[in-house]
Design an enzyme around this catalytic site. Sequence first.
Site, short mmCIF file in Angstrom:
data_model
loop_
_atom_site.label_atom_id
_atom_site.label_comp_id
_atom_site.label_asym_id
_atom_site.label_seq_id
_atom_site.Cartn_x
_atom_site.Cartn_y
_atom_site.Cartn_z
N THR A 238 0.84 -1.20 0.00
CA THR A 238 0.00 0.00 0.00
C THR A 238 0.87 1.25 0.00
OG1 THR A 238 -1.70 -1.19 1.18
CG2 THR A 238 -1.81 1.22 1.28
N CYS A 326 27.68 6.05 8.59
CA CYS A 326 27.93 4.62 8.71
C CYS A 326 29.38 4.35 9.05
CB CYS A 326 27.57 3.95 7.39
SG CYS A 326 26.06 4.61 6.71
#
Length: 400
Positions: A238, A326
């Site tokens: 959705t 990161c």
Amino acid sequence: MDPVYLDNNATTRVDAAVVSAMLPYFTEQFGNASSIHAFGAEVGAGLRTARRQLQALLGAEFDHEIVYTGGGTESDNTAILSALETQGGRNEIVTSTVEHPAILSLCAWLEKTRAAKVHYIGVDARGRLDIDAYRKALGPRTAIASIMWANNETGTIFPVETLAALAHEAGALFHTDAVQAVGKIKIDLSGSEIDMLSLSGHKLHGPKGIGALYVRRGVRLRPLIRGGHQERGRRAGTENAPGIVGLGAAAALAQEHMEDENTRVRDLRDRLEQGLVQRISHAVVTGDIENRLPNTANVAFEYIEGEAILLLLNKAGIAASSGSACTSGSLEPSHVLRAMKVPYTAAHGAIRFSFSRENTEADVDRVLEVMPGIIAQLRQMSPFWDGESKTRTAFTPTYA
Ligand SMILES: *Cc1c(COP(=O)(O)O)cnc(C)c1O
């Protein structure tokens, strides 16, 4: 004092106008766009507007060339994985050593588990791709070449149109991770050779967890996520209606502010950079200063640790970064600066300041005020620092 936020390449604040555009899609317009009733139809209209706004920012010729995803990482993964399946048994990937982990970790995993062969193309001291090596790595086994549009740590911009044309000569697809470029520099995909392009909402004052993969008409796409027929069967699930509407609104605002980004924001960045280099010895600007994003500065302060600088900056209410989020937390210097062969004594002390249209002159003044003291304090404690007379490393600064 208000905090100073200079970490916009990590993420940006959602623009107030974007929040306003999104809110109704949590309340009155909560329908499922696939439903037949009025609730669904209202949402469908919002999604179509958003698609046109994003299409306009990219200069995409057809609105169905945009596939919404859960962000930049998903877009990158979708592009590479799809190419390995649609490219008739070709199992090689050509990419660079300075890509975001969204590309590099995936490539490492593909080498291990799918017997893919990955060519990692290096960069020079300014972070510019070795085009000769890139050309040589392309061949009849190349499924896809994936080179970022602009680097998230240094802002260095890559010649993606040229790279796309070269990939096509080898019969390979070309993808670009444009997460840092979209909204900051002009992009026009009409008449371009780029087959696929990744972008992310939260890097351009939109919400997190929403992004898109541009897929040129005629390029086959194997979905990463299977299920319902959303996104013409190319990304099931959705629709994230508030996210999509937010991304559309953010795209429209980015287009409006593009001029500001390339004049006022660029001037702020330059003033900070020049101020730092003037006030602090053994500070060098890394990246390709002639061809980079207008909002990014990466300055290496020799003989000290970037993490320590960040902690003291944070104490002073200033948010910056030591490269990609990161890499921070590990003691290794950033993979990007290592690829550029920036010496360890400098790479360890590299700080990225990334601006946005929300930054002001006062922000720059604050950093220039506190930074010399922070650097002096840390150098005093550094075992590698033996005073201002210390000769520079062999590293040639890219900034005069
Ligand atoms: C932030 C970033 C990504 C990841 O995007 P997400 O939406 O956070 O998944 C990928 N590539 C680059 C260059 C980025 O800067």
